[in-house]
Write an enzyme that holds these catalytic residues in place. Structure first.
Site, PDB file in Angstrom:
ATOM      1  N   GLU A  86       0.846  -1.204   0.000  1.00 52.31           N
ATOM      2  CA  GLU A  86       0.000   0.000   0.000  1.00 52.31           C
ATOM      3  C   GLU A  86       0.879   1.252   0.000  1.00 52.31           C
ATOM      4  OE1 GLU A  86      -3.104   0.155  -1.180  1.00 52.31           O
ATOM      5  OE2 GLU A  86      -3.784  -1.187   0.408  1.00 52.31           O
TER       6      GLU A  86
ATOM      7  N   GLY B 144     -16.059   5.754  -1.778  1.00 56.01           N
ATOM      8  CA  GLY B 144     -15.306   6.109  -0.566  1.00 56.01           C
ATOM      9  C   GLY B 144     -14.926   4.910   0.278  1.00 56.01           C
TER      10      GLY B 144
ATOM     11  N   GLY C  55     -12.492   2.746  -0.564  1.00 54.01           N
ATOM     12  CA  GLY C  55     -11.125   2.310  -0.849  1.00 54.01           C
ATOM     13  C   GLY C  55     -11.092   1.169  -1.852  1.00 54.01           C
TER      14      GLY C  55
ATOM     15  N   SER D 242     -11.654   1.732  -5.161  1.00 54.46           N
ATOM     16  CA  SER D 242     -11.389   2.357  -6.466  1.00 54.46           C
ATOM     17  C   SER D 242     -12.616   2.547  -7.315  1.00 54.46           C
ATOM     18  CB  SER D 242     -10.391   1.524  -7.273  1.00 54.46           C
ATOM     19  OG  SER D 242      -9.223   1.467  -6.616  1.00 54.46           O
TER      20      SER D 242
ATOM     21  N   ASP E  64      -4.673   1.316  -9.202  1.00 51.42           N
ATOM     22  CA  ASP E  64      -6.121   1.107  -9.302  1.00 51.42           C
ATOM     23  C   ASP E  64      -6.564   0.923 -10.751  1.00 51.42           C
ATOM     24  OD1 ASP E  64      -5.795   1.619  -6.679  1.00 51.42           O
ATOM     25  OD2 ASP E  64      -6.977   3.457  -6.612  1.00 51.42           O
TER      26      ASP E  64
HETATM   27  C1  GAF Z   1      -5.225   5.021  -3.851  1.00 49.95           C
HETATM   28  C2  GAF Z   1      -4.466   5.391  -5.109  1.00 49.95           C
HETATM   29  F1  GAF Z   1      -5.323   5.687  -6.125  1.00 49.95           F
HETATM   30  C3  GAF Z   1      -3.505   4.282  -5.541  1.00 49.95           C
HETATM   31  O1  GAF Z   1      -2.721   4.723  -6.629  1.00 49.95           O
HETATM   32  C4  GAF Z   1      -2.604   3.854  -4.383  1.00 49.95           C
HETATM   33  O2  GAF Z   1      -1.589   4.777  -4.148  1.00 49.95           O
HETATM   34  C5  GAF Z   1      -3.434   3.601  -3.122  1.00 49.95           C
HETATM   35  O3  GAF Z   1      -4.309   4.676  -2.816  1.00 49.95           O
HETATM   36  C6  GAF Z   1      -2.558   3.350  -1.920  1.00 49.95           C
HETATM   37  O4  GAF Z   1      -1.820   2.188  -2.104  1.00 49.95           O
HETATM   38  O5  GAF Z   1      -6.087   3.936  -4.094  1.00 49.95           O
END
Ligand code: GAF
Length: 387
Positions: A34, A122, A124, A126, A172
């Site tokens: 992450e 929201g 997480g 995507s 994402d």
């Molecule tokens: C969000 C971002 F869009 C991704 O690119 C990534 O950085 C993520 O946060 C964290 O790992 O989803």
């Protein structure tokens, strides 16, 4: 989501009998890795069975007419007036995608498009990348641009940068377009080389627990983290010009060049450097079938995200703590950008229902909020499902 529902939604929104092109583009989970993508590290995402669906057909003018089924909202703009809009967010993901075609000098035509999505917003997962990828994919088909998938991923990422103002990495959009049923993608975010790794969880499932909060800090702090990482890299570059990103950095370098200057920047960079290694080892463990070890690393990732990278929040910490000593849970951590959204948990299949019941109760007692739970199935990436 059935194709018939999407078609009838489109037809009633635009008062037409014509059959639209429909593109399905999924949300994603990320097993481990992450905040490593924009630091040129690795990530381990997979597309899931929750997706955005874009139904689209040409108009005879130069206007873009959009309808969001789930919100019952409309939005229109002329192709020549294309720009990010301020007050509502969802059109930006589509407009940002179209703008990428315009920038490439591709002659555009007006269209009607209706958006339907079951990717929770929201959370997480995507939801925005899913829409951007659906729009890019649909446009590619429509305007017969025959773009390769990597180019589409990069265009969708640019849509997020330029129209949503979040300087996201590439994970994402990559996961949404390249997803493959029952596989995770080990993606090298520097070279964009990737490998599909079977997600063989031996009787465990990916359980998502949604805090149902999204703190307003999310996008501004995301961009700040990115800058903090870049600052750490710049300080090391003063001594070693070979260093291009945190991908090239070791803990020893951080101790020598960053820690003496600033503790906060040191902790941010330390998390990323540790996570880089954690992912490589965790992925190896998954390939060897040692999912117990992978689970332990997920807990360690959460610790780093919460204490050093500081992108968690009390609701996410609560959910991870609540499952920590549960024998049916191998690993858990917050997922995605942070400041709300879901935790990802590896949970023994037969224990899932009891776990959801137990955690929902204590979560509501402690926070006053509802918990939502989903068992994520790993699915294929962006595809045309009707034309
Ligand atoms: C969000 C971002 F869009 C991704 O690119 C990534 O950085 C993520 O946060 C964290 O790992 O989803």
């Amino acid at each position: 989501m059935t194709t018939d529902n999407i078609i009838s939604g489109f037809q009633s929104a635009f008062g037409t009998q014509s059959s639209p092109l429909i593109v399905r583009s999924p949300g994603r989970v990320n097993i481990i890795g992450e905040h490593t993508d924009y630091n040129e590290g690795f990530v381990l995402p997979a597309a899931i069975d929750k997706a955005a669906y874009l139904a689209i057909s040409f108009r005879n003018d130069n206007e873009i007419h959009l309808f969001a089924n789930d919100m019952n909202e409309t939005f229109s703009i002329g192709i020549d007036d294309l720009r990010p809009i301020g007050d509502i967010s969802w059109p930006n993901y589509i407009l940002g995608a179209i703008a990428q075609f315009k920038k490439r000098g591709i002659a555009l035509k007006g269209f009607n498009a209706s958006l339907t999505s079951d990717v929770p917003i929201g959370a997480g997962l995507s939801s925005s990348a899913a829409v951007e990828c659906a729009a890019i994919y649909a446009m590619d088909h429509f305007f017969e641009t025959k773009l390769d998938r990597i180019t589409m991923v990069k265009m969708a990422q640019k849509a997020e940068h330029e129209y949503a103002g979040v300087m996201c990495g590439i994970m994402d959009q990559f996961a949404s377009i390249f997803g493959k049923k029952d596989y995770v993608i080990k993606l090298d975010c520097r070279s964009l080389e990737y490998e599909y790794v079977p997600l063989n969880l031996q009787g465990y499932k990916v359980l998502l627990l949604n805090t149902n909060v999204k703190h307003s800090l999310a996008s501004s702090e995301y961009n700040t983290r990115r800058q903090e990482c870049e600052l750490g890299v710049a300080w090391i570059q003063e001594y070693n010009s070979q260093i291009k990103s945190l991908r090239d950095v070791t803990i020893e370098m951080l101790k020598k060049y960053v820690e003496p200057k600033d503790q906060l920047i040191y902790r941010r960079c330390k998390y990323v450097v540790e996570e880089k290694e954690r992912l490589l080892k965790g992925c190896e463990e998954l390939q060897q079938g040692n999912i117990n070890a992978l689970g332990i690393r997920m807990f360690q990732t959460h610790e780093g995200l919460s204490k050093d990278y500081v992108v968690s929040c009390k609701e996410l910490d609560f959910l991870v703590d609540a499952v920590k000593n549960d024998p049916a849970v191998l690993g858990a951590r917050m997922m995605g950008g942070g400041f709300g959204g879901c935790t990802i948990n590896l949970v023994k299949e037969e224990a899932i229902d009891d776990l959801i019941e137990k955690i929902s109760k204590v979560y509501t007692e402690s926070t006053g909020l509802e918990l939502t739970a989903y068992v994520a199935q790993i699915e294929n990436g962006t595809e045309i499902i009707a034309q």
